[in-house]
Motif scaffolding. Structure first.
Motif, mmCIF file in Angstrom:
data_model
loop_
_atom_site.group_PDB
_atom_site.id
_atom_site.type_symbol
_atom_site.label_atom_id
_atom_site.label_comp_id
_atom_site.label_asym_id
_atom_site.label_seq_id
_atom_site.Cartn_x
_atom_site.Cartn_y
_atom_site.Cartn_z
ATOM 1 N N ARG A 89 0.836 -1.201 0.000
ATOM 2 C CA ARG A 89 0.000 0.000 0.000
ATOM 3 C C ARG A 89 0.875 1.257 0.000
ATOM 4 O O ARG A 89 0.574 2.243 -0.685
ATOM 5 C CB ARG A 89 -0.932 -0.004 1.212
ATOM 6 C CG ARG A 89 -1.804 1.238 1.344
ATOM 7 C CD ARG A 89 -2.662 1.508 0.125
ATOM 8 N NE ARG A 89 -3.717 0.527 -0.050
ATOM 9 C CZ ARG A 89 -4.582 0.547 -1.057
ATOM 10 N NH1 ARG A 89 -4.492 1.498 -1.993
ATOM 11 N NH2 ARG A 89 -5.515 -0.385 -1.180
ATOM 12 N N TYR A 124 -7.692 3.870 -3.434
ATOM 13 C CA TYR A 124 -8.939 3.949 -2.681
ATOM 14 C C TYR A 124 -9.950 4.725 -3.525
ATOM 15 O O TYR A 124 -9.778 5.914 -3.786
ATOM 16 C CB TYR A 124 -8.728 4.658 -1.351
ATOM 17 C CG TYR A 124 -7.830 3.912 -0.385
ATOM 18 C CD1 TYR A 124 -8.115 2.605 -0.007
ATOM 19 C CD2 TYR A 124 -6.703 4.518 0.159
ATOM 20 C CE1 TYR A 124 -7.310 1.917 0.882
ATOM 21 C CE2 TYR A 124 -5.892 3.842 1.057
ATOM 22 C CZ TYR A 124 -6.188 2.539 1.417
ATOM 23 O OH TYR A 124 -5.383 1.863 2.306
ATOM 24 N N ILE A 135 -14.656 6.003 -0.094
ATOM 25 C CA ILE A 135 -14.221 6.147 1.293
ATOM 26 C C ILE A 135 -15.426 6.484 2.179
ATOM 27 O O ILE A 135 -16.277 7.295 1.812
ATOM 28 C CB ILE A 135 -13.160 7.255 1.412
ATOM 29 C CG1 ILE A 135 -11.921 6.887 0.564
ATOM 30 C CG2 ILE A 135 -12.760 7.486 2.863
ATOM 31 C CD1 ILE A 135 -10.914 8.019 0.447
ATOM 32 N N ASP A 138 -13.591 1.110 0.318
ATOM 33 C CA ASP A 138 -12.197 0.668 0.343
ATOM 34 C C ASP A 138 -11.474 1.128 1.595
ATOM 35 O O ASP A 138 -10.430 0.591 1.956
ATOM 36 C CB ASP A 138 -11.435 1.235 -0.868
ATOM 37 C CG ASP A 138 -12.148 0.976 -2.179
ATOM 38 O OD1 ASP A 138 -12.456 -0.199 -2.442
ATOM 39 O OD2 ASP A 138 -12.393 1.940 -2.927
ATOM 40 N N LEU A 139 -12.027 2.160 2.259
ATOM 41 C CA LEU A 139 -11.310 2.777 3.378
ATOM 42 C C LEU A 139 -12.306 3.411 4.332
ATOM 43 O O LEU A 139 -13.282 4.030 3.920
ATOM 44 C CB LEU A 139 -10.354 3.853 2.843
ATOM 45 C CG LEU A 139 -9.544 4.652 3.876
ATOM 46 C CD1 LEU A 139 -8.508 3.757 4.553
ATOM 47 C CD2 LEU A 139 -8.857 5.853 3.212
#
Length: 272
Positions: free
Chosen positions: A23, A133, A136, A233-234
């Motif tokens: 990442r 990402y 979010i 994703d986050l």
């Protein structure tokens, strides 16, 4: 707020630390940022630097090229926070290992200490990185700290869509079944949300990326359900909020939310 240019990655230099490393590589390429890999060792054990460098190349290969290497001794949370401050790091990246020894970074008291003492945001990587990402989820309690967390997400990930969620509670709902009470609480929450968004003074492009949501009930259950749908994703959380350490909204259970989140979590502390 610019994108990060200095990333600190806490690692034990083994293959199982590949997720935070990968990442960090992906983000560094996007941001044109430098990466420093931090290895924390027990004070009782002298580290062979040549061996560490060999392990780094063996496990990470060419992706490790261009990384700086820092080796420090002590307890990982304190050392990571201190090193990040020394290096003026814009972001700390750690993994979510299920181990509990000096070479691992694990969820629990260690990560609590780090996210509440580090001056930089902390990204806890859980999933294997496959892309940027794209979507979010940001939890908010309408505090200045929540505003800072949202601004951080907008600045760090300028191409992502952001869902902003706030949970409001209908007071004494077990005793008061009146629709009027529920409607009044919803109206108050809508006003707070509108004031919060106005106070952010976002650019038109950033405002277009934010989709606000109001949910009635428990914020943590609502966030869990939204994340469980696997559309995000986050998760972004502020470590502080109303009343200092967020009390009944986010902060008092931010570590718990971070622990059960199935996706990566960005923990954002107090603004400077």
């Amino acid at each position: 707020m610019p994108v990060p240019t200095k990333i600190l990655v806490a690692t034990d230099l083994t293959a199982r630390a590949d997720r935070p490393f990968a990442r960090a590589k992906l983000l560094a390429d996007i941001w044109n940022a430098t990466r420093t890999l931090l290895f924390v060792s027990s004070p009782k054990k002298e580290v062979d630097i040549a061996k560490v460098e060999a392990e780094l190349l063996r496990n990470y290969g060419s992706d490790a090229e261009g990384c700086n290497l820092a080796i420090n001794y002590g307890k990982p949370p304190q050392v990571i926070a201190h090193t990040a401050e020394q290096l003026d790091s814009d972001l700390i990246i750690v993994g979510a290992a299920r181990h509990n020894n000096i070479s691992d970074f694990f969820l629990g008291t260690a990560v609590d200490h780090l996210v509440h003492h580090a001056k930089s945001p902390v990204l806890i990587v859980k999933e294997r990185p496959r892309a940027q990402y794209g979507r979010i989820l940001v939890a908010t309690d309408f505090s200045d700290f929540a505003a800072h967390a949202l601004r951080t997400a907008l600045a760090f990930f300028p191409d992502a869509k952001i869902d902003l969620v706030h949970a409001y509670h209908v007071a004494y709902e077990a005793w008061l079944k009146s629709d009027g009470v529920a409607n009044e609480m919803l109206s108050d929450a809508e006003k707070e949300l509108q004031d919060f968004m106005t106070g952010l003074n976002l650019s038109a492009s950033d405002a277009a990326r934010v989709s606000p949501h109001l949910v009635e009930g428990n914020l943590h259950q609502s966030v869990y359900k939204m994340l469980d749908d696997r559309e995000f994703d986050l998760l972004v959380l502020g470590t502080h909020g109303r009343g200092g350490f967020v009390m009944a909204t986010i902060g008092s259970r931010a570590s718990e939310m971070m622990g059960w989140s199935p996706v990566d979590v960005l923990m954002v502390g107090k603004p400077d």
